[in-house]
Design a protein around this motif. Structure first.
Motif, short mmCIF file in Angstrom:
data_model
loop_
_atom_site.label_atom_id
_atom_site.label_comp_id
_atom_site.label_asym_id
_atom_site.label_seq_id
_atom_site.Cartn_x
_atom_site.Cartn_y
_atom_site.Cartn_z
N VAL A 141 -4.35 0.71 8.94
CA VAL A 141 -3.08 0.42 8.28
C VAL A 141 -3.30 0.49 6.78
O VAL A 141 -4.25 -0.10 6.25
CB VAL A 141 -2.55 -0.97 8.69
N VAL A 142 -2.44 1.21 6.11
CA VAL A 142 -2.53 1.33 4.67
C VAL A 142 -1.70 0.23 4.03
O VAL A 142 -0.52 0.09 4.34
CB VAL A 142 -2.02 2.72 4.20
N LYS A 143 -2.32 -0.54 3.18
CA LYS A 143 -1.61 -1.63 2.50
C LYS A 143 -0.83 -1.05 1.32
O LYS A 143 -1.35 -0.24 0.56
CB LYS A 143 -2.58 -2.69 2.01
N ARG A 144 0.41 -1.48 1.23
CA ARG A 144 1.24 -1.05 0.10
C ARG A 144 0.99 -1.96 -1.09
O ARG A 144 0.78 -3.15 -0.94
CB ARG A 144 2.70 -1.10 0.48
N LYS A 145 1.05 -1.38 -2.24
CA LYS A 145 0.84 -2.17 -3.47
C LYS A 145 2.14 -2.72 -3.98
O LYS A 145 3.19 -2.29 -3.76
CB LYS A 145 0.19 -1.32 -4.54
#
Length: 145
Positions: A141-145
């Motif tokens: 899962v790519v964490k959003r900034k």
């Protein structure tokens, strides 16, 4: 001895989530985000927590979990786990049986679950048989900034 009850309070949800996250190797807090008072009230859902008494009359410690999700006449059994320090005492089997009993009380005549390598022998000893095999896929899962 193991005391099994249906989860009702937020403190019990916290205990359930802590055990499940640790046992399944999930990031701390994931199960708690998914398990809320609203989740507990879903028709056909029952969340179980197993506790053992500690010496000296201290507060019992939560050590095992299971979930019943009833769909029609099928008791789906999920989140079966026992704290690593309490494994090998039959607690997992007792947690499964508690969920099955609750399903039977609600009219189920069949139970199903997915087995880990660790649990498979226990479930087969209980009478479960392999109905299908499946692959599990994970995606980062790519964490959003």
């Amino acid at each position: 001895d193991l005391d099994i009850s249906v989860i009702q309070s937020d403190d019990e949800i916290d205990d359930f989530a802590q055990i499940a996250d640790a046992a399944f190797g999930m990031p701390n807090g994931v199960t708690r985000q998914l398990t809320t008072q609203s989740t507990l009230r879903q028709p056909g859902a029952k969340f179980f927590l197993g506790r053992v008494n500690r010496e000296g009359g201290k507060k019992p410690v939560a050590v095992a979990t299971s979930v019943l999700i009833r769909t029609g006449n099928v008791a789906g059994i999920y989140y079966v786990t026992t704290d690593v320090n309490y494994r090998g005492r039959g607690f997992g089997e007792r947690m499964v049986r508690a969920a099955i009993r609750a399903g039977v009380d609600e009219g189920c005549d069949m139970a199903c679950l997915q087995a880990s390598v660790l649990g498979r022998r226990v479930y087969e000893r209980m009478g479960f048989r392999v109905a299908a095999r499946y692959n599990n896929y994970d995606v980062p899962v790519v964490k959003r900034k």
